[in-house]
Design a protein around this motif. Structure first.
Motif, PDB file in Angstrom:
ATOM      1  N   GLN A  59       0.842  -1.195   0.000  1.00  0.00           N
ATOM      2  CA  GLN A  59       0.000   0.000   0.000  1.00  0.00           C
ATOM      3  C   GLN A  59       0.882   1.253   0.000  1.00  0.00           C
ATOM      4  O   GLN A  59       0.632   2.186  -0.754  1.00  0.00           O
ATOM      5  CB  GLN A  59      -0.929   0.005   1.199  1.00  0.00           C
ATOM      6  CG  GLN A  59      -1.876   1.194   1.204  1.00  0.00           C
ATOM      7  CD  GLN A  59      -2.820   1.156   2.378  1.00  0.00           C
ATOM      8  OE1 GLN A  59      -2.449   0.752   3.481  1.00  0.00           O
ATOM      9  NE2 GLN A  59      -4.056   1.568   2.135  1.00  0.00           N
ATOM     10  N   SER A  60       1.953   1.244   0.806  1.00  0.00           N
ATOM     11  CA  SER A  60       2.826   2.419   0.840  1.00  0.00           C
ATOM     12  C   SER A  60       3.665   2.540  -0.431  1.00  0.00           C
ATOM     13  O   SER A  60       4.046   3.642  -0.817  1.00  0.00           O
ATOM     14  CB  SER A  60       3.727   2.396   2.076  1.00  0.00           C
ATOM     15  OG  SER A  60       4.696   1.366   1.984  1.00  0.00           O
ATOM     16  N   HIS A  61       3.929   1.400  -1.102  1.00  0.00           N
ATOM     17  CA  HIS A  61       4.624   1.436  -2.398  1.00  0.00           C
ATOM     18  C   HIS A  61       3.694   1.955  -3.498  1.00  0.00           C
ATOM     19  O   HIS A  61       4.150   2.377  -4.557  1.00  0.00           O
ATOM     20  CB  HIS A  61       5.098   0.030  -2.804  1.00  0.00           C
ATOM     21  CG  HIS A  61       6.308  -0.467  -2.109  1.00  0.00           C
ATOM     22  ND1 HIS A  61       7.590  -0.075  -2.444  1.00  0.00           N
ATOM     23  CD2 HIS A  61       6.452  -1.360  -1.096  1.00  0.00           C
ATOM     24  CE1 HIS A  61       8.465  -0.707  -1.681  1.00  0.00           C
ATOM     25  NE2 HIS A  61       7.796  -1.483  -0.852  1.00  0.00           N
ATOM     26  N   GLY A  62       2.376   1.843  -3.271  1.00  0.00           N
ATOM     27  CA  GLY A  62       1.406   2.218  -4.292  1.00  0.00           C
ATOM     28  C   GLY A  62       1.364   1.211  -5.427  1.00  0.00           C
ATOM     29  O   GLY A  62       1.045   1.551  -6.569  1.00  0.00           O
ATOM     30  N   LYS A  63       1.651  -0.050  -5.107  1.00  0.00           N
ATOM     31  CA  LYS A  63       1.689  -1.104  -6.124  1.00  0.00           C
ATOM     32  C   LYS A  63       0.902  -2.318  -5.650  1.00  0.00           C
ATOM     33  O   LYS A  63       0.513  -2.412  -4.492  1.00  0.00           O
ATOM     34  CB  LYS A  63       3.132  -1.504  -6.409  1.00  0.00           C
ATOM     35  CG  LYS A  63       3.961  -0.384  -7.023  1.00  0.00           C
ATOM     36  CD  LYS A  63       5.353  -0.865  -7.358  1.00  0.00           C
ATOM     37  CE  LYS A  63       6.170   0.254  -7.949  1.00  0.00           C
ATOM     38  NZ  LYS A  63       5.988   0.387  -9.374  1.00  0.00           N
ATOM     39  N   SER A  64       0.745  -3.249  -6.567  1.00  0.00           N
ATOM     40  CA  SER A  64       0.144  -4.534  -6.240  1.00  0.00           C
ATOM     41  C   SER A  64       1.209  -5.610  -6.446  1.00  0.00           C
ATOM     42  O   SER A  64       2.314  -5.318  -6.920  1.00  0.00           O
ATOM     43  CB  SER A  64      -1.065  -4.804  -7.136  1.00  0.00           C
ATOM     44  OG  SER A  64      -1.757  -5.936  -6.663  1.00  0.00           O
ATOM     45  N   ASP A  91       3.315 -10.793 -17.425  1.00  0.00           N
ATOM     46  CA  ASP A  91       2.665  -9.777 -18.256  1.00  0.00           C
ATOM     47  C   ASP A  91       1.145  -9.794 -18.071  1.00  0.00           C
ATOM     48  O   ASP A  91       0.497  -8.745 -18.047  1.00  0.00           O
ATOM     49  CB  ASP A  91       3.011  -9.973 -19.731  1.00  0.00           C
ATOM     50  CG  ASP A  91       4.466  -9.661 -20.041  1.00  0.00           C
ATOM     51  OD1 ASP A  91       5.149  -9.021 -19.205  1.00  0.00           O
ATOM     52  OD2 ASP A  91       4.930 -10.069 -21.132  1.00  0.00           O
ATOM     53  N   GLY A  92       0.569 -10.987 -17.935  1.00  0.00           N
ATOM     54  CA  GLY A  92      -0.871 -11.113 -17.714  1.00  0.00           C
ATOM     55  C   GLY A  92      -1.302 -10.468 -16.410  1.00  0.00           C
ATOM     56  O   GLY A  92      -2.304  -9.744 -16.363  1.00  0.00           O
ATOM     57  N   PHE A  93      -0.547 -10.707 -15.356  1.00  0.00           N
ATOM     58  CA  PHE A  93      -0.863 -10.066 -14.082  1.00  0.00           C
ATOM     59  C   PHE A  93      -0.706  -8.555 -14.185  1.00  0.00           C
ATOM     60  O   PHE A  93      -1.503  -7.807 -13.615  1.00  0.00           O
ATOM     61  CB  PHE A  93       0.000 -10.616 -12.947  1.00  0.00           C
ATOM     62  CG  PHE A  93      -0.595 -11.816 -12.264  1.00  0.00           C
ATOM     63  CD1 PHE A  93      -1.684 -11.688 -11.417  1.00  0.00           C
ATOM     64  CD2 PHE A  93      -0.061 -13.074 -12.460  1.00  0.00           C
ATOM     65  CE1 PHE A  93      -2.233 -12.784 -10.787  1.00  0.00           C
ATOM     66  CE2 PHE A  93      -0.596 -14.188 -11.834  1.00  0.00           C
ATOM     67  CZ  PHE A  93      -1.693 -14.045 -10.991  1.00  0.00           C
ATOM     68  N   ALA A  94       0.309  -8.089 -14.898  1.00  0.00           N
ATOM     69  CA  ALA A  94       0.514  -6.643 -15.062  1.00  0.00           C
ATOM     70  C   ALA A  94      -0.681  -6.008 -15.774  1.00  0.00           C
ATOM     71  O   ALA A  94      -1.127  -4.916 -15.405  1.00  0.00           O
ATOM     72  CB  ALA A  94       1.811  -6.367 -15.820  1.00  0.00           C
ATOM     73  N   ARG A  95      -1.219  -6.695 -16.788  1.00  0.00           N
ATOM     74  CA  ARG A  95      -2.399  -6.176 -17.492  1.00  0.00           C
ATOM     75  C   ARG A  95      -3.620  -6.137 -16.573  1.00  0.00           C
ATOM     76  O   ARG A  95      -4.402  -5.196 -16.602  1.00  0.00           O
ATOM     77  CB  ARG A  95      -2.717  -7.033 -18.718  1.00  0.00           C
ATOM     78  CG  ARG A  95      -1.875  -6.711 -19.930  1.00  0.00           C
ATOM     79  CD  ARG A  95      -2.380  -7.390 -21.193  1.00  0.00           C
ATOM     80  NE  ARG A  95      -2.534  -8.842 -21.092  1.00  0.00           N
ATOM     81  CZ  ARG A  95      -1.536  -9.717 -21.184  1.00  0.00           C
ATOM     82  NH1 ARG A  95      -0.306  -9.308 -21.374  1.00  0.00           N
ATOM     83  NH2 ARG A  95      -1.773 -11.005 -21.093  1.00  0.00           N
ATOM     84  N   ILE A  96      -3.771  -7.181 -15.760  1.00  0.00           N
ATOM     85  CA  ILE A  96      -4.956  -7.282 -14.909  1.00  0.00           C
ATOM     86  C   ILE A  96      -4.857  -6.374 -13.680  1.00  0.00           C
ATOM     87  O   ILE A  96      -5.817  -5.674 -13.342  1.00  0.00           O
ATOM     88  CB  ILE A  96      -5.187  -8.746 -14.475  1.00  0.00           C
ATOM     89  CG1 ILE A  96      -5.542  -9.609 -15.696  1.00  0.00           C
ATOM     90  CG2 ILE A  96      -6.272  -8.842 -13.405  1.00  0.00           C
ATOM     91  CD1 ILE A  96      -5.508 -11.102 -15.431  1.00  0.00           C
ATOM     92  N   LEU A  97      -3.715  -6.377 -13.021  1.00  0.00           N
ATOM     93  CA  LEU A  97      -3.569  -5.654 -11.749  1.00  0.00           C
ATOM     94  C   LEU A  97      -3.071  -4.221 -11.908  1.00  0.00           C
ATOM     95  O   LEU A  97      -3.184  -3.433 -10.980  1.00  0.00           O
ATOM     96  CB  LEU A  97      -2.612  -6.409 -10.816  1.00  0.00           C
ATOM     97  CG  LEU A  97      -3.034  -7.805 -10.373  1.00  0.00           C
ATOM     98  CD1 LEU A  97      -1.943  -8.445  -9.532  1.00  0.00           C
ATOM     99  CD2 LEU A  97      -4.350  -7.752  -9.607  1.00  0.00           C
ATOM    100  N   GLY A  98      -2.483  -3.920 -13.045  1.00  0.00           N
ATOM    101  CA  GLY A  98      -1.923  -2.585 -13.226  1.00  0.00           C
ATOM    102  C   GLY A  98      -0.474  -2.543 -12.778  1.00  0.00           C
ATOM    103  O   GLY A  98       0.317  -3.399 -13.151  1.00  0.00           O
TER     104      GLY A  98
END
Length: 130
Positions: A59-64, A91-98
């Motif tokens: 959450q503090s990184h602002g990432k998933s 790459d699939g997770f990056a597309r889905i999670l941002g």
């Protein structure tokens, strides 16, 4: 007959579960050649406040982030197939999670056929009685 266990740092939603399951099923089938009818996927969600990387919460990184472990029978996939799978799934997770943290993991476990199975039969048994 692979089993995929996934942890995702995100709020649970049926839509997200469906997207992740579909992406994993597709890559597991098309890249690793596993049969969809015997592929199992278990997804667990972790609050991003409770997922720590480099001493800070996501959450503090602002990432998933995510962590995937997949068990496949040893000697059924090449190094190149596993490399392509890891790239495609990331790459699939990056597309889905941002915006995902680079410290997101994929581990393909090559499990010995005599030590792995489903329905009460090992993969070794299935190979010899096919």
């Amino acid at each position: 007959m692979p089993i995929l266990t996934v942890k995702i740092a995100a709020q649970r939603s049926d839509t997200l579960t469906g997207q992740v399951a579909a992406m994993l099923a597709e890559h597991t089938s098309t890249i690793l050649g596993k049969k969809p009818e015997v592929t199992a996927i278990a997804i667990t969600y972790v609050d991003p406040r409770d997922w720590i990387i480099a001493g800070r919460s996501l959450q503090s990184h602002g990432k998933s982030s995510f962590a995937l472990e997949i068990k496949v029978t040893d000697e059924t996939n090449t190094k190149d197939e596993k490399k392509r799978y890891i790239e495609a799934v990331f790459d699939g997770f990056a597309r889905i999670l941002g915006d995902i943290h680079e410290e997101s993991y994929i581990h393909v476990h090559d499990v010995r056929a005599a030590s792995y199975g489903y329905g009460g039969k090992t993969q070794e048994f299935r190979y010899h009685h096919a």
